[in-house]
Scaffold this active site. Structure first.
Site, PDB file in Angstrom:
ATOM      1  N   ASP A   1      27.316  28.647 -47.348  1.00 25.51           N
ATOM      2  CA  ASP A   1      26.326  29.246 -48.234  1.00 25.51           C
ATOM      3  C   ASP A   1      24.941  28.823 -47.748  1.00 25.51           C
ATOM      4  O   ASP A   1      24.653  27.633 -47.627  1.00 25.51           O
ATOM      5  CB  ASP A   1      26.584  28.733 -49.657  1.00 25.51           C
ATOM      6  CG  ASP A   1      25.632  29.347 -50.667  1.00 25.51           C
ATOM      7  OD1 ASP A   1      24.701  30.070 -50.246  1.00 25.51           O
ATOM      8  OD2 ASP A   1      25.812  29.090 -51.867  1.00 25.51           O
TER       9      ASP A   1
ATOM     10  N   LEU B   1      21.360  37.140 -39.962  1.00 23.41           N
ATOM     11  CA  LEU B   1      21.499  38.380 -40.726  1.00 23.41           C
ATOM     12  C   LEU B   1      21.734  38.119 -42.208  1.00 23.41           C
ATOM     13  O   LEU B   1      21.610  39.025 -43.027  1.00 23.41           O
ATOM     14  CB  LEU B   1      22.704  39.184 -40.212  1.00 23.41           C
ATOM     15  CG  LEU B   1      22.764  39.539 -38.730  1.00 23.41           C
ATOM     16  CD1 LEU B   1      24.130  40.150 -38.399  1.00 23.41           C
ATOM     17  CD2 LEU B   1      21.662  40.524 -38.375  1.00 23.41           C
TER      18      LEU B   1
ATOM     19  N   TYR C   1      12.501  42.361 -52.076  1.00 27.63           N
ATOM     20  CA  TYR C   1      13.265  42.235 -50.834  1.00 27.63           C
ATOM     21  C   TYR C   1      12.328  42.277 -49.616  1.00 27.63           C
ATOM     22  O   TYR C   1      12.420  41.451 -48.705  1.00 27.63           O
ATOM     23  CB  TYR C   1      14.293  43.379 -50.792  1.00 27.63           C
ATOM     24  CG  TYR C   1      14.932  43.658 -49.473  1.00 27.63           C
ATOM     25  CD1 TYR C   1      15.852  42.766 -48.928  1.00 27.63           C
ATOM     26  CD2 TYR C   1      14.644  44.840 -48.770  1.00 27.63           C
ATOM     27  CE1 TYR C   1      16.467  43.038 -47.704  1.00 27.63           C
ATOM     28  CE2 TYR C   1      15.249  45.113 -47.567  1.00 27.63           C
ATOM     29  CZ  TYR C   1      16.159  44.217 -47.028  1.00 27.63           C
ATOM     30  OH  TYR C   1      16.757  44.492 -45.830  1.00 27.63           O
TER      31      TYR C   1
HETATM   32  C1  15L Z   1      17.138  48.034 -45.268  1.00 28.73           C
HETATM   33  O1  15L Z   1      16.453  47.045 -45.044  1.00 28.73           O
HETATM   34  C2  15L Z   1      18.444  47.925 -45.963  1.00 28.73           C
HETATM   35  O2  15L Z   1      19.094  46.710 -45.662  1.00 28.73           O
HETATM   36  C3  15L Z   1      19.350  49.074 -45.663  1.00 28.73           C
HETATM   37  O3  15L Z   1      20.395  49.098 -46.592  1.00 28.73           O
HETATM   38  C4  15L Z   1      18.652  50.449 -45.643  1.00 28.73           C
HETATM   39  O4  15L Z   1      18.385  50.846 -46.912  1.00 28.73           O
HETATM   40  C5  15L Z   1      17.430  50.385 -44.754  1.00 28.73           C
HETATM   41  O5  15L Z   1      16.622  49.268 -44.989  1.00 28.73           O
HETATM   42  C6  15L Z   1      16.576  51.667 -44.820  1.00 28.73           C
HETATM   43  O6  15L Z   1      15.358  51.566 -44.915  1.00 28.73           O
HETATM   44  O7  15L Z   1      17.137  52.742 -44.730  1.00 28.73           O
END
Ligand code: 15L
Length: 265
Positions: free
Chosen positions: A49, A69, A134
């Site tokens: 974790d 990742l 995010y």
């Molecule tokens: C990301 O960062 C995500 O992890 C992925 O699931 C997609 O949604 C991607 O971006 C995207 O922008 O399509």
């Protein structure tokens, strides 16, 4: 770079790298909170974790290069993003420093720069414009990468990954798509390239409609092979909403949106 660790190895990109890099290095350690089955004698699956610093110290011990990742790959509540993407990424870089790991390849995201209007082409120097919590966590990881490169001499590559899919699925992904084989090749080039200090790259295929300039990719010998245009006739053409259509981050920009789109330039 002979001893390689992949964190988040049970995720979508992790599984693809696991298969694509199998047999390539004398040691391929595969870390995840989920179980992983080794498919080669050189592979070492470990359950760990990210939020547990001692576990990170153990997992990074004896490693030359980490492909990081692990983390939440989408928007989430703050109490989910904080341990996984913020504390976890700090633990990873700090454990790497203490264990004298030589290189970290950090999976950032296009959502670190998602609120740039689509009329603007982006390049590695484009300013942070996160479109989600995010996206903020990815800017945090990129900043940590810079800090550890400059202050501690770690070799760092940050990859602003686009849409990792088997095939592009909608109109936006005709510009943002990265194919599985281009993703494996990009990771391989980042791991194996001779010495570099800090690199910022876009994780994107050679899409005709790409709006991301990836000049530095040539520095590590990466040349994408796939082009989303080959699938243009098959993608979902449903129009995106106004906010999603205006900015690089697409639908992530529209999540919880309560601002003024005209003010975002
Ligand atoms: C990301 O960062 C995500 O992890 C992925 O699931 C997609 O949604 C991607 O971006 C995207 O922008 O399509």
């Amino acid at each position: 770079m002979t001893r390689v660790l992949i964190t988040g190895a049970a995720g979508a990109i992790g599984r693809t790298l696991h298969a694509g890099l199998a047999g390539r290095y004398p040691l391929l350690r595969l870390a995840d909170v989920r179980e992983i089955a080794a498919i080669g004698a050189e592979q070492q699956p470990v359950r760990a974790d990210l939020a547990d610093f001692d576990a990170m110290l153990r997992v990074t011990d004896g490693i030359d290069c980490i492909v990081h990742l692990a983390g939440v790959p989408r928007e989430g509540a703050w109490d989910v993003i904080l341990p996984n993407n913020i504390i976890g990424t700090y633990n990873l870089f700090e454990a790497a420093r203490l264990n004298r790991v030589r290189r970290v390849v950090f999976a950032s995201s296009n959502h670190a720069v998602g609120f740039h209007p689509v009329s603007r082409r982006l390049d590695p120097d484009s300013l942070p414009r996160p479109d989600t919590r995010y996206g903020v966590s990815k800017i945090f990881g990129e900043a940590l990468g810079r800090l550890y490169a400059d202050k501690h001499g770690l070799s760092v590559a940050c990859l602003r990954i686009g849409s990792f899919r088997e095939r592009p699925e909608d109109e936006r992904q005709l510009s943002t798509w990265i194919s599985p084989r281009d993703m494996v090749e990009l990771a391989r080039c980042c791991i194996e390239a001779p010495e570099y200090h800090f690199l910022m790259l876009y994780g994107v295929s050679a899409n005709t409609r790409s709006r991301w300039d990836n000049g530095d990719a040539a520095l590590i010998g990466f040349c994408a092979l796939d082009d989303a245009e080959a699938y243009a006739a098959d993608v979902n053409r449903e129009p995106a909403g106004d906010v999603a259509a205006r900015f690089h981050g697409g639908g992530f920009c529209a999540l919880e949106f309560s601002g003024d789109p005209d003010a975002i330039v």
